[in-house]
Design a protein around this motif. Structure first.
Motif, PDB file in Angstrom:
ATOM      1  N   VAL A 195      32.502  32.802  16.051  1.00 32.22           N
ATOM      2  CA  VAL A 195      31.920  33.446  14.843  1.00 32.22           C
ATOM      3  C   VAL A 195      32.973  33.745  13.889  1.00 32.22           C
ATOM      4  O   VAL A 195      34.637  34.403  13.882  1.00 32.22           O
ATOM      5  CB  VAL A 195      31.184  34.704  16.147  1.00 32.22           C
ATOM      6  CG1 VAL A 195      31.226  36.375  14.930  1.00 32.22           C
ATOM      7  CG2 VAL A 195      30.851  34.945  16.646  1.00 32.22           C
ATOM      8  N   VAL A 196      32.140  34.356  12.574  1.00 36.08           N
ATOM      9  CA  VAL A 196      33.069  33.887  11.267  1.00 36.08           C
ATOM     10  C   VAL A 196      32.347  35.226  10.739  1.00 36.08           C
ATOM     11  O   VAL A 196      31.253  34.980  10.491  1.00 36.08           O
ATOM     12  CB  VAL A 196      33.500  32.990  10.645  1.00 36.08           C
ATOM     13  CG1 VAL A 196      34.169  33.273   9.041  1.00 36.08           C
ATOM     14  CG2 VAL A 196      34.160  32.079  11.295  1.00 36.08           C
ATOM     15  N   GLU A 199      29.174  24.031  14.510  1.00 38.64           N
ATOM     16  CA  GLU A 199      30.186  25.294  15.503  1.00 38.64           C
ATOM     17  C   GLU A 199      29.780  26.737  15.448  1.00 38.64           C
ATOM     18  O   GLU A 199      30.927  27.897  16.107  1.00 38.64           O
ATOM     19  CB  GLU A 199      31.429  24.371  16.431  1.00 38.64           C
ATOM     20  CG  GLU A 199      32.167  25.059  15.055  1.00 38.64           C
ATOM     21  CD  GLU A 199      32.511  23.832  14.098  1.00 38.64           C
ATOM     22  OE1 GLU A 199      33.620  23.925  13.679  1.00 38.64           O
ATOM     23  OE2 GLU A 199      31.614  23.478  14.295  1.00 38.64           O
ATOM     24  N   VAL A 200      29.782  27.063  13.924  1.00 37.38           N
ATOM     25  CA  VAL A 200      30.066  27.825  13.344  1.00 37.38           C
ATOM     26  C   VAL A 200      28.638  29.109  13.218  1.00 37.38           C
ATOM     27  O   VAL A 200      27.710  28.824  12.844  1.00 37.38           O
ATOM     28  CB  VAL A 200      30.761  28.383  11.637  1.00 37.38           C
ATOM     29  CG1 VAL A 200      31.102  29.533  11.529  1.00 37.38           C
ATOM     30  CG2 VAL A 200      32.335  27.796  12.394  1.00 37.38           C
ATOM     31  N   THR A 201      28.295  30.582  13.386  1.00 37.04           N
ATOM     32  CA  THR A 201      27.451  31.357  13.917  1.00 37.04           C
ATOM     33  C   THR A 201      29.018  32.360  12.040  1.00 37.04           C
ATOM     34  O   THR A 201      29.685  33.391  12.303  1.00 37.04           O
ATOM     35  CB  THR A 201      28.237  32.171  14.855  1.00 37.04           C
ATOM     36  OG1 THR A 201      26.842  31.659  15.387  1.00 37.04           O
ATOM     37  CG2 THR A 201      26.913  33.272  14.194  1.00 37.04           C
ATOM     38  N   PHE A 202      28.334  32.568  11.235  1.00 37.09           N
ATOM     39  CA  PHE A 202      28.694  32.975   9.481  1.00 37.09           C
ATOM     40  C   PHE A 202      27.991  34.122   9.622  1.00 37.09           C
ATOM     41  O   PHE A 202      27.046  34.373   9.351  1.00 37.09           O
ATOM     42  CB  PHE A 202      29.120  32.199   8.870  1.00 37.09           C
ATOM     43  CG  PHE A 202      29.668  32.759   7.277  1.00 37.09           C
ATOM     44  CD1 PHE A 202      31.369  31.942   7.571  1.00 37.09           C
ATOM     45  CD2 PHE A 202      29.338  33.101   6.739  1.00 37.09           C
ATOM     46  CE1 PHE A 202      31.982  32.230   6.524  1.00 37.09           C
ATOM     47  CE2 PHE A 202      30.260  33.496   5.510  1.00 37.09           C
ATOM     48  CZ  PHE A 202      31.685  33.512   5.789  1.00 37.09           C
ATOM     49  N   THR A 203      28.779  35.260   9.724  1.00 37.09           N
ATOM     50  CA  THR A 203      28.634  36.910   9.576  1.00 37.09           C
ATOM     51  C   THR A 203      28.585  37.482   8.485  1.00 37.09           C
ATOM     52  O   THR A 203      30.117  37.145   7.399  1.00 37.09           O
ATOM     53  CB  THR A 203      28.491  37.735  10.490  1.00 37.09           C
ATOM     54  OG1 THR A 203      30.550  38.031  10.882  1.00 37.09           O
ATOM     55  CG2 THR A 203      28.075  36.476  12.115  1.00 37.09           C
ATOM     56  N   SER A 204      28.285  38.308   7.813  1.00 33.86           N
ATOM     57  CA  SER A 204      28.221  39.184   6.398  1.00 33.86           C
ATOM     58  C   SER A 204      27.891  40.075   6.212  1.00 33.86           C
ATOM     59  O   SER A 204      26.666  39.979   6.907  1.00 33.86           O
ATOM     60  CB  SER A 204      28.224  37.861   5.214  1.00 33.86           C
ATOM     61  OG  SER A 204      27.826  38.615   3.955  1.00 33.86           O
ATOM     62  N   VAL A 260      23.509  30.943   9.762  1.00 32.84           N
ATOM     63  CA  VAL A 260      24.300  32.993   8.830  1.00 32.84           C
ATOM     64  C   VAL A 260      23.987  33.755   9.285  1.00 32.84           C
ATOM     65  O   VAL A 260      22.470  34.155   9.072  1.00 32.84           O
ATOM     66  CB  VAL A 260      24.077  32.169   7.118  1.00 32.84           C
ATOM     67  CG1 VAL A 260      24.429  33.294   6.702  1.00 32.84           C
ATOM     68  CG2 VAL A 260      25.057  30.547   7.243  1.00 32.84           C
ATOM     69  N   ARG A 261      24.215  34.701  10.244  1.00 33.79           N
ATOM     70  CA  ARG A 261      23.805  36.291   9.679  1.00 33.79           C
ATOM     71  C   ARG A 261      23.669  37.433   9.513  1.00 33.79           C
ATOM     72  O   ARG A 261      25.337  37.203   8.773  1.00 33.79           O
ATOM     73  CB  ARG A 261      23.933  36.020  11.805  1.00 33.79           C
ATOM     74  CG  ARG A 261      23.300  34.863  12.150  1.00 33.79           C
ATOM     75  CD  ARG A 261      23.276  35.410  14.123  1.00 33.79           C
ATOM     76  NE  ARG A 261      23.399  33.891  14.859  1.00 33.79           N
ATOM     77  CZ  ARG A 261      22.937  34.468  16.028  1.00 33.79           C
ATOM     78  NH1 ARG A 261      23.669  35.170  16.295  1.00 33.79           N
ATOM     79  NH2 ARG A 261      23.191  32.994  16.762  1.00 33.79           N
ATOM     80  N   VAL A 262      23.377  37.870   9.083  1.00 36.34           N
ATOM     81  CA  VAL A 262      23.708  40.051   8.563  1.00 36.34           C
ATOM     82  C   VAL A 262      23.737  40.633   9.495  1.00 36.34           C
ATOM     83  O   VAL A 262      22.995  41.111  10.904  1.00 36.34           O
ATOM     84  CB  VAL A 262      22.640  40.326   7.549  1.00 36.34           C
ATOM     85  CG1 VAL A 262      22.789  41.435   7.384  1.00 36.34           C
ATOM     86  CG2 VAL A 262      22.134  39.249   6.760  1.00 36.34           C
TER      87      VAL A 262
END
Length: 362
Positions: free
Chosen positions: A133-134, A83-88, A112-114
């Motif tokens: 969204v994290v 359920e997570v969209t991890f951003t960094s 995982v998105r930049v």
């Protein structure tokens, strides 16, 4: 090219080098705190042009490098949730955790998105209410204001699907920990100009007075660093221990009070573990109780993790300034920017990457 070419003028550089050679009559050891400073020093060969009496030690001021392994493993665990969209920011994607990195997680199907600002992550959460969204909030005082503004923006929008995995660290406690260590060799510091542009330098004044060490705030261009080294050497030779500001075009003593107020509202000071160094009291930021709902670690309950550093990597000693990358048996062979064993070879600010990209060999 104003503010670029004029701070790389070779004529002025040679004059500053001559002044350093003339001023340094005793052996002195100076640490530049920031990884950006390290890259300029190594790339331009400044450390090799200094007199033999002046030795530069490369400090732990790379936020990617000092992010604890446990935090990276938590990031991997959270990113793996469906359920997570991890951003960094992009520089965190290839930092190795115990069993891989975020780039590998994305290759295995994780979302995982930049992003280029934490506000991008807030907008992503607003546009995708069905996703959690994290944002991976790492860095020194430099990035804390933007991350604080992202939390305030999410709070204003009433978003319940936005959170942060926070791993902020603070520079002054790290300097104190280095000075308190039994193997400390540092006699003066070059403080990071971008950190001081936010926080000012009042926090450094008690450190300079207590430990009797000069601290010079510098920029990141060759002439900035050469002038900062000269200012530090002159203080050491004179027996002075003050905070001086070389980076006058960007830094004021009081810093940016609006940014400081945002940080103080959203975050509170906490003990933070530094990769390769260990826990340092009051050296990090965590979300304040008012904004605890945006804490990804609390929201996803990653719990205890079995994290283990690569036994071959000497990143800890490199970050403490007691070893050089070229002291590592894996440097340049089993550990390269394409296949890093530790964070200092991954980050654009890491000491190992600086040495490797400058062609330094064992």
């Amino acid at each position: 090219m104003r503010f670029l070419d004029e701070y790389r003028d070779p004529v002025l550089a040679r004059r500053l080098l001559a002044d350093i050679h003339a001023a340094a009559t005793h052996p002195w050891t100076i640490m530049e705190v920031c990884g950006g400073q390290t890259h300029t020093i190594v790339r331009q060969g400044i450390d090799e042009l200094l007199p033999a009496t002046v030795r530069m030690i490369h400090g732990p001021g790379c936020p990617v490098c000092v992010t604890p392994l446990e935090t990276l493993d938590r990031a991997l665990a959270i990113a793996a949730r469906p359920e997570v969209t991890f951003t960094s920011f992009g520089d965190m994607l290839r930092v190795p955790g115990t069993s891989g990195d975020l780039l590998g997680s994305r290759a295995r199907g994780a979302d995982v998105r930049v992003v280029y600002t934490p506000l991008d992550a807030v907008r992503l959460a607003a546009d995708n209410p069905g996703r959690q969204v994290v944002f991976f909030a790492v860095g020194f005082e430099t990035t804390a204001p933007a991350n604080a503004m992202a939390v305030l923006r999410a709070h204003a929008l009433g978003l319940d699907n936005f959170s942060m995995l926070v791993s902020h660290v603070l520079v002054p406690p790290a300097i104190t920990a280095i000075l308190d260590s039994a193997d400390n060799q540092v006699q003066a510091f070059l403080a990071a100009g971008h950190v001081c542009a936010v926080m000012g330098w009042t926090e450094y004044e008690p450190i300079a007075a207590r430990y009797r060490v000069p601290i010079v705030v510098t920029g990141f261009e060759p002439l900035d660093l050469l002038e900062g080294i000269l200012m530090a050497v002159r203080q050491l030779e004179d027996g002075r221990c003050q905070v001086e500001n070389q980076y006058v075009r960007a830094v004021r003593r009081s810093g940016n009070t609006a940014a400081q107020n945002a940080v103080r509202r959203v975050f509170q000071v906490t003990t933070r573990a530094w990769r390769g160094i260990g826990p340092i009291p009051a050296s990090g930021l965590a979300l304040a109780p008012e904004f605890a709902a945006y804490d990804a670690e609390r929201r996803f309950g990653t719990g205890d993790l079995d994290s283990a550093e690569n036994a071959e990597c000497i990143a800890g000693a490199i970050l403490r300034g007691t070893r050089l990358p070229t002291d590592c048996a894996a440097y340049g062979t089993r550990c390269t920017p394409r296949h890093p064993l530790g964070a200092p070879m991954v980050s654009s600010e890491g000491t190992c990457a600086a040495f490797y990209n400058a062609g330094r060999t064992r």
